[in-house]
Structure formats: C-alpha cells, structure tokens
Design an enzyme around this catalytic site. Sequence first.
Site, short mmCIF file in Angstrom:
data_model
loop_
_atom_site.label_atom_id
_atom_site.label_comp_id
_atom_site.label_asym_id
_atom_site.label_seq_id
_atom_site.Cartn_x
_atom_site.Cartn_y
_atom_site.Cartn_z
N GLU A 65 76.65 81.27 -25.30
CA GLU A 65 75.45 80.48 -25.53
C GLU A 65 74.26 81.42 -25.68
OE1 GLU A 65 74.74 76.90 -23.22
OE2 GLU A 65 72.58 77.08 -23.55
N ASP A 117 68.19 90.86 -26.29
CA ASP A 117 68.41 90.28 -27.62
C ASP A 117 69.91 90.04 -27.87
OD1 ASP A 117 68.56 89.78 -30.34
OD2 ASP A 117 67.29 91.47 -30.92
N ASP A 139 64.26 79.19 -31.04
CA ASP A 139 62.82 79.15 -31.35
C ASP A 139 62.65 78.72 -32.80
OD1 ASP A 139 62.01 79.94 -28.81
OD2 ASP A 139 62.22 82.07 -29.28
N LYS A 143 56.24 77.66 -39.02
CA LYS A 143 55.39 78.10 -40.13
C LYS A 143 56.19 78.95 -41.11
CE LYS A 143 51.10 78.28 -37.55
NZ LYS A 143 50.39 79.19 -36.67
N ASP A 175 65.42 70.24 -33.38
CA ASP A 175 64.59 69.06 -33.63
C ASP A 175 63.65 69.32 -34.81
OD1 ASP A 175 63.44 71.10 -32.01
OD2 ASP A 175 61.71 69.81 -31.68
N THR A 213 69.20 69.37 -22.97
CA THR A 213 68.58 70.63 -22.52
C THR A 213 67.12 70.30 -22.23
OG1 THR A 213 67.65 71.48 -24.60
CG2 THR A 213 70.01 71.89 -24.23
N ARG A 214 66.47 71.23 -21.54
CA ARG A 214 65.07 71.04 -21.18
C ARG A 214 64.19 70.94 -22.43
NH1 ARG A 214 62.13 72.86 -16.38
NH2 ARG A 214 60.62 74.08 -17.53
#
Length: 235
Positions: A65, A117, A139, A143, A175, A213-214
């Site tokens: 994960e 990383d 993440d 943009k 999302d 998930t949070r």
Amino acid sequence: MVDPKDRPSRASEAFFGRRHGKTIRPQQAAALESGLRAYGLDLSAPAPADLGTLFKSDVSAFQLEIGFGGGEHLLHRAAEVPATGFIGVEPFVNGMAKMMTALGKAPLANLKVYDDDATRLLDWLPPASLDGIDLLYPDPWPKKKHWKRRFVGPANLGRFARVLKAGGRFRFASDIDSYVNWTLLACRTNGSFAWLASDAADWHRPYEGWPGTRYEAKAIREGRRPAYLTFIRKG
Ligand SMILES: C[S@@+](CC[C@H](N)C(=O)[O-])C[C@H]1O[C@@H](n2cnc3c(N)ncnc32)[C@H](O)[C@@H]1O
C-alpha cells in the site's frame, strides 16, 4: 522495463508532499522510533528473493500500500488477512507515528513499512514479487501545471508492471475525476494492465470489505464522489 528517460533523477523522485505536520508528542515519538526498528525495511541490503523472509509470520502472498496516511486501511487489511504479508509506505512522519502507535498496542507479524518515497521501494523489490498494489487517494495535484507530480505516470506504471506478478492487481481510488481519467489513459498507454470493470456502476462500487480511509471520509463530506478502479497485470 522503465525507460530511463521517464525516470527523472532526483533524491526523492515522486514525493512532493509534507514530511512533517504537527509536532509529535514524546510518547508518539518513542513509538515511532521503536516501531521503525521493529517494522521498518532496510533498503541498504538487497531484497531477498523470497519476500516471505521479511516477515515474522508465515505469509504466502504480498501486498503493497503506497501512501497509507494514518494507516487505517492498511491495519484493517493486515489484521483481516494474516496469511498475506503487507508492506506499507508513508513518508509523512505524523502518519507513520500514528501507525506505529497503533502497532504498539496491537502488533502485527505480517506487516512491514517504509518511510520514504515509494519509488525507492519499488526499485528495490524483486521482479514479479507482489500480488497487489493499492494506491488509495494519492495526492491529487488537481492543477494542470502540477499533473506531472501525480504518482501515476509512465515511470511508476513501468515500476508496477515490473514488480507485480502476472494476474496481480493494481487498485487505484480517487475522488478527483481528472485523476481517474488520467489513470485510465495512462494504464491503457502502458499496455501491461487490463481494467476490470464489468458494468458502469463498477467504477463507483467500493472494493470488497472496504473500510474506507480518512481522506475518503473528508472527500465525501465535501461532496466529491469516489471512484475505485482495479487493473490486472497482464501475463
Ligand atoms: C491524500 S493522502 C491519502 C492518505 C490515505 N491513503 C488516505 O486515503 O487517507 C496521500 C498520501 O500519499 C503520501 N505520498 C505522497 N507521495 C508519496 C510517495 N512518493 N511515496 C509514498 N507515499 C507518498 C502522502 O504522504 C500522503 O500521506
């Protein structure tokens, strides 16, 4: 194979986020230190040909994960499937401290972590060694000028294709519609992945046994709709 031109040389190639958040309380700092000693992977030694030797318990399948945040999903899955060895990656120190605090209270013998990383871990792993990779709410970099920072791209899909076994699964949840489309397109271009979707509703159906998930809970509160993609590494 990953084409070298698709792999920029940087000390931390694909991590652009924050490494530190709020100051960690002493108790959490202690849990982090002892937890990393017990659960941390050492990439200075070559990876074993059999990943099973990394774990304290007997495991016969391997799951990665990437960017586990506070570790809620990873802890849930690792407790649910003790016969699978789980590796979690999270460079954000506060997330790792939270995870190590939870493991201090409820240890898991089938779990290992890496605190940098994920590209480094992917390059360390032996070829065709993983049964699955979960990239859950990476993440989003919404943009356009930041799209290049997205974890999904030619270099990292090349890495996924290298470390996944034939028939292994890559799961991607997001999302952000533009990132979902971006990932579908990138996987199609890569050519090593087949998208598993039996009908249009599939896209929005959570994975089996999904604990959430949070980050997802926040996205839903803010009115965004998650998408759950599954790709199979072609043989
Ligand atoms: C938006 S958060 C989602 C966290 C968690 N998966 C969730 O759904 O709650 C993305 C996470 O990916 C981590 N991340 C970003 N770049 C990464 C990289 N190159 N390798 C590993 N993790 C990374 C970040 O530190 C962050 O915790």
